[in-house]
Write a protein that holds these residues in place. Structure first.
Motif, PDB file in Angstrom:
ATOM      1  N   VAL A 137       0.982  -1.123  -0.024  1.00 54.47           N
ATOM      2  CA  VAL A 137       0.093  -0.036   0.092  1.00 54.47           C
ATOM      3  C   VAL A 137       0.968   1.353  -0.166  1.00 54.47           C
ATOM      4  N   THR A 138       0.596   2.253  -0.781  1.00 52.25           N
ATOM      5  CA  THR A 138       1.083   3.563  -0.825  1.00 52.25           C
ATOM      6  C   THR A 138      -0.030   4.509  -0.476  1.00 52.25           C
ATOM      7  N   ALA A 139      -0.186   5.200   0.498  1.00 48.43           N
ATOM      8  CA  ALA A 139      -1.313   6.025   0.894  1.00 48.43           C
ATOM      9  C   ALA A 139      -0.813   7.678   0.972  1.00 48.43           C
ATOM     10  N   ILE A 140      -1.193   8.078   0.034  1.00 49.75           N
ATOM     11  CA  ILE A 140      -0.715   9.641  -0.047  1.00 49.75           C
ATOM     12  C   ILE A 140      -1.809  10.494   0.405  1.00 49.75           C
ATOM     13  N   SER A 141      -1.411  11.200   1.372  1.00 50.28           N
ATOM     14  CA  SER A 141      -2.238  12.079   2.304  1.00 50.28           C
ATOM     15  C   SER A 141      -3.559  11.263   2.510  1.00 50.28           C
ATOM     16  N   PRO A 142      -3.571  10.291   3.275  1.00 48.67           N
ATOM     17  CA  PRO A 142      -4.681   9.687   3.509  1.00 48.67           C
ATOM     18  C   PRO A 142      -5.805  10.260   4.341  1.00 48.67           C
ATOM     19  N   ALA A 143      -7.014  10.011   4.287  1.00 49.23           N
ATOM     20  CA  ALA A 143      -8.107  10.691   4.757  1.00 49.23           C
ATOM     21  C   ALA A 143      -8.142   9.728   6.223  1.00 49.23           C
ATOM     22  N   GLY A 144      -8.775  10.164   7.198  1.00 51.88           N
ATOM     23  CA  GLY A 144      -8.981   9.347   8.427  1.00 51.88           C
ATOM     24  C   GLY A 144      -7.837   9.451   9.735  1.00 51.88           C
ATOM     25  N   PHE A 145      -6.993  10.725   9.484  1.00 51.78           N
ATOM     26  CA  PHE A 145      -6.013  10.872  10.578  1.00 51.78           C
ATOM     27  C   PHE A 145      -6.107  12.361  11.134  1.00 51.78           C
ATOM     28  N   TRP A 146      -7.252  12.882  11.083  1.00 51.64           N
ATOM     29  CA  TRP A 146      -7.888  14.058  11.657  1.00 51.64           C
ATOM     30  C   TRP A 146      -7.843  13.934  13.398  1.00 51.64           C
ATOM     31  N   ARG A 147      -7.535  14.752  14.190  1.00 52.90           N
ATOM     32  CA  ARG A 147      -7.386  14.539  15.442  1.00 52.90           C
ATOM     33  C   ARG A 147      -8.922  14.706  16.447  1.00 52.90           C
ATOM     34  N   ASN A 148      -9.782  15.502  15.686  1.00 55.80           N
ATOM     35  CA  ASN A 148     -10.857  15.754  16.225  1.00 55.80           C
ATOM     36  C   ASN A 148     -11.845  16.243  15.351  1.00 55.80           C
ATOM     37  N   ASP A 149     -13.119  16.380  15.880  1.00 55.10           N
ATOM     38  CA  ASP A 149     -14.336  16.801  14.976  1.00 55.10           C
ATOM     39  C   ASP A 149     -14.144  18.158  14.530  1.00 55.10           C
ATOM     40  N   VAL A 150     -13.342  18.956  15.352  1.00 54.85           N
ATOM     41  CA  VAL A 150     -13.175  20.487  14.726  1.00 54.85           C
ATOM     42  C   VAL A 150     -12.348  20.350  13.617  1.00 54.85           C
ATOM     43  N   GLU A 151     -11.322  19.668  13.497  1.00 54.65           N
ATOM     44  CA  GLU A 151     -10.421  19.424  12.340  1.00 54.65           C
ATOM     45  C   GLU A 151     -11.192  18.736  11.120  1.00 54.65           C
ATOM     46  N   PHE A 152     -12.101  17.936  11.396  1.00 54.66           N
ATOM     47  CA  PHE A 152     -13.018  16.986  10.451  1.00 54.66           C
ATOM     48  C   PHE A 152     -13.871  18.385   9.736  1.00 54.66           C
ATOM     49  N   ALA A 153     -14.475  19.062  10.549  1.00 53.56           N
ATOM     50  CA  ALA A 153     -15.402  20.043  10.288  1.00 53.56           C
ATOM     51  C   ALA A 153     -14.704  21.115   9.324  1.00 53.56           C
ATOM     52  N   TYR A 154     -13.461  21.151   9.335  1.00 48.21           N
ATOM     53  CA  TYR A 154     -12.918  22.165   8.383  1.00 48.21           C
ATOM     54  C   TYR A 154     -12.874  21.510   7.035  1.00 48.21           C
ATOM     55  N   VAL A 155     -12.451  20.010   6.917  1.00 44.48           N
ATOM     56  CA  VAL A 155     -12.689  19.354   5.609  1.00 44.48           C
ATOM     57  C   VAL A 155     -14.079  19.232   5.007  1.00 44.48           C
ATOM     58  N   ARG A 156     -15.122  19.377   5.829  1.00 39.86           N
ATOM     59  CA  ARG A 156     -16.552  19.336   5.408  1.00 39.86           C
ATOM     60  C   ARG A 156     -16.666  20.792   4.980  1.00 39.86           C
ATOM     61  N   ALA A 157     -16.310  21.755   5.654  1.00 33.08           N
ATOM     62  CA  ALA A 157     -16.748  23.299   5.163  1.00 33.08           C
ATOM     63  C   ALA A 157     -15.836  23.587   3.781  1.00 33.08           C
ATOM     64  N   LEU A 158     -14.641  22.841   3.744  1.00 33.11           N
ATOM     65  CA  LEU A 158     -13.831  23.196   2.553  1.00 33.11           C
ATOM     66  C   LEU A 158     -14.545  22.537   1.378  1.00 33.11           C
ATOM     67  N   PHE A 159     -14.944  21.500   1.464  1.00 30.75           N
ATOM     68  CA  PHE A 159     -15.616  20.676   0.382  1.00 30.75           C
ATOM     69  C   PHE A 159     -16.941  21.354  -0.236  1.00 30.75           C
ATOM     70  N   ALA A 160     -17.649  22.039   0.895  1.00 28.34           N
ATOM     71  CA  ALA A 160     -18.967  22.530   0.783  1.00 28.34           C
ATOM     72  C   ALA A 160     -18.811  23.851   0.040  1.00 28.34           C
ATOM     73  N   SER A 161     -17.736  24.463   0.487  1.00 32.68           N
ATOM     74  CA  SER A 161     -17.236  25.906  -0.168  1.00 32.68           C
ATOM     75  C   SER A 161     -16.802  25.805  -1.700  1.00 32.68           C
ATOM     76  N   VAL A 162     -16.039  24.584  -1.853  1.00 39.00           N
ATOM     77  CA  VAL A 162     -15.481  24.219  -3.212  1.00 39.00           C
ATOM     78  C   VAL A 162     -16.737  24.043  -4.041  1.00 39.00           C
ATOM     79  N   ILE A 163     -17.473  23.064  -3.773  1.00 36.46           N
ATOM     80  CA  ILE A 163     -18.665  22.810  -4.584  1.00 36.46           C
ATOM     81  C   ILE A 163     -19.525  24.035  -5.031  1.00 36.46           C
ATOM     82  N   ALA A 164     -19.842  24.880  -3.913  1.00 41.40           N
ATOM     83  CA  ALA A 164     -20.712  25.989  -4.013  1.00 41.40           C
ATOM     84  C   ALA A 164     -20.018  26.860  -5.025  1.00 41.40           C
ATOM     85  N   THR A 165     -18.953  27.215  -4.876  1.00 43.38           N
ATOM     86  CA  THR A 165     -18.160  28.119  -5.734  1.00 43.38           C
ATOM     87  C   THR A 165     -18.006  27.629  -7.287  1.00 43.38           C
TER      88      THR A 165
END
Length: 278
Positions: A114-142
């Motif tokens: 396995v070569t895992a490049i910037s794998p998902a699932g290694f954020w530390r808490n819900d706040v960090e994952f909230a950043y990912v959710r907000a980023l993709f929501a913003s990108v889709i809307a834009t």
């Protein structure tokens, strides 16, 4: 690598190139198999390379959970594809969501390495994952707002910088037609993106000791920030951990030779089952 018409199994759209031990490439959320084109020619000198579109992405059928857990909904379509294509324990390479999938596949005995490049699932808490959710929501809307002018926008270097710098460190290395197709794909896959992010989870770190694993992280990753590489080191101490200097979240066009070399170093580990830490 020039774009080729997709081939279809009963499960996923894919394309293939080269000969040798099979190597399966899995793209990230909101992306498509063409993300790997910058490195395929190098990899195909050593492997039979398979590039797939995940469910709900590219030319594959919709992402459907059918009551399955988020893990099952990610893994089972790949397992069905491998059975249909006659792939038995290929080397597996993933980026972002695809990297999480590749690690899960190793737990199920489906991956030779396995070569895992910037794998998902290694954020530390819900706040960090909230950043990912907000980023993709913003990108889709834009992207929805910009789509009418996107063909013109992506013809310009500054336009690709504006539209793609969140994803890659060298947005001007992406051809304009590829950049526009990537934007359209993000919009076409938005329901799958939302469903998958809604079911996001932390990777538990339990992987087989006999599978060579490399965790690689771009130093300029703006999606899954590079500090998450520290979490990966803690949860996967037996893996080989490498930095990708100057690379973003989707680094294949940032430094194709570095990415290909990182992948090939991992696939060549299987003869000795060498496990290293940085």
């Amino acid at each position: 690598m020039p774009s080729r018409p997709a081939r279809r199994s009963d499960v996923l759209a894919y394309e293939s190139a080269g000969a040798g031990e099979p190597l399966l490439l899995i793209h990230g959320i909101g992306h498509r198999r063409q993300a790997w084109h910058p490195v395929v020619d190098r990899l195909a000198e050593h492997h039979e390379v398979f590039l797939v579109d995940l469910p709900g992405h590219g030319e594959s059928p919709a992402h459907v959970t059918d009551g399955r857990s988020p893990r099952q909904a990610l893994i089972e379509p790949l397992e069905e594809f491998m059975a249909a294509a006659g792939l038995e324990r290929p080397h597996v390479v993933g980026n972002s969501l695809g990297a999480l999938i590749s690690l899960e596949m190793s737990k199920h005995g489906l991956a030779r390495s396995v070569t895992a490049i910037s794998p998902a699932g290694f954020w530390r808490n819900d706040v960090e994952f909230a950043y990912v959710r907000a980023l993709f929501a913003s990108v889709i809307a834009t992207s929805e707002v910009l789509k009418p002018v996107a063909p013109w926008l992506m013809r310009h270097r500054w336009g690709r910088t504006l539209g793609l710098s969140w994803l890659t460190a060298r947005p001007t290395a992406i051809p304009s037609e590829v950049a526009y197709a990537d934007l359209c794909n993000m919009l076409d896959s938005k329901q799958a993106v939302r469903d998958i992010i809604r079911g996001g989870y932390l990777f538990d770190g339990a992987v087989p000791a006999d599978v060579p694993i490399t965790i690689a992280w771009g130093s300029k990753d703006r999606v899954l920030r590079p500090y998450q590489a520290g979490q990966a080191r803690v949860r996967l101490p037996g893996a080989r951990h490498v930095e990708l200097p100057g690379c973003g979240h989707v680094p294949m066009a940032d430094d194709p030779d570095l990415i290909a070399d990182t992948i090939l170093a991992t696939t060549q580990d299987t003869s000795t089952h060498l496990r290293r830490t940085a």
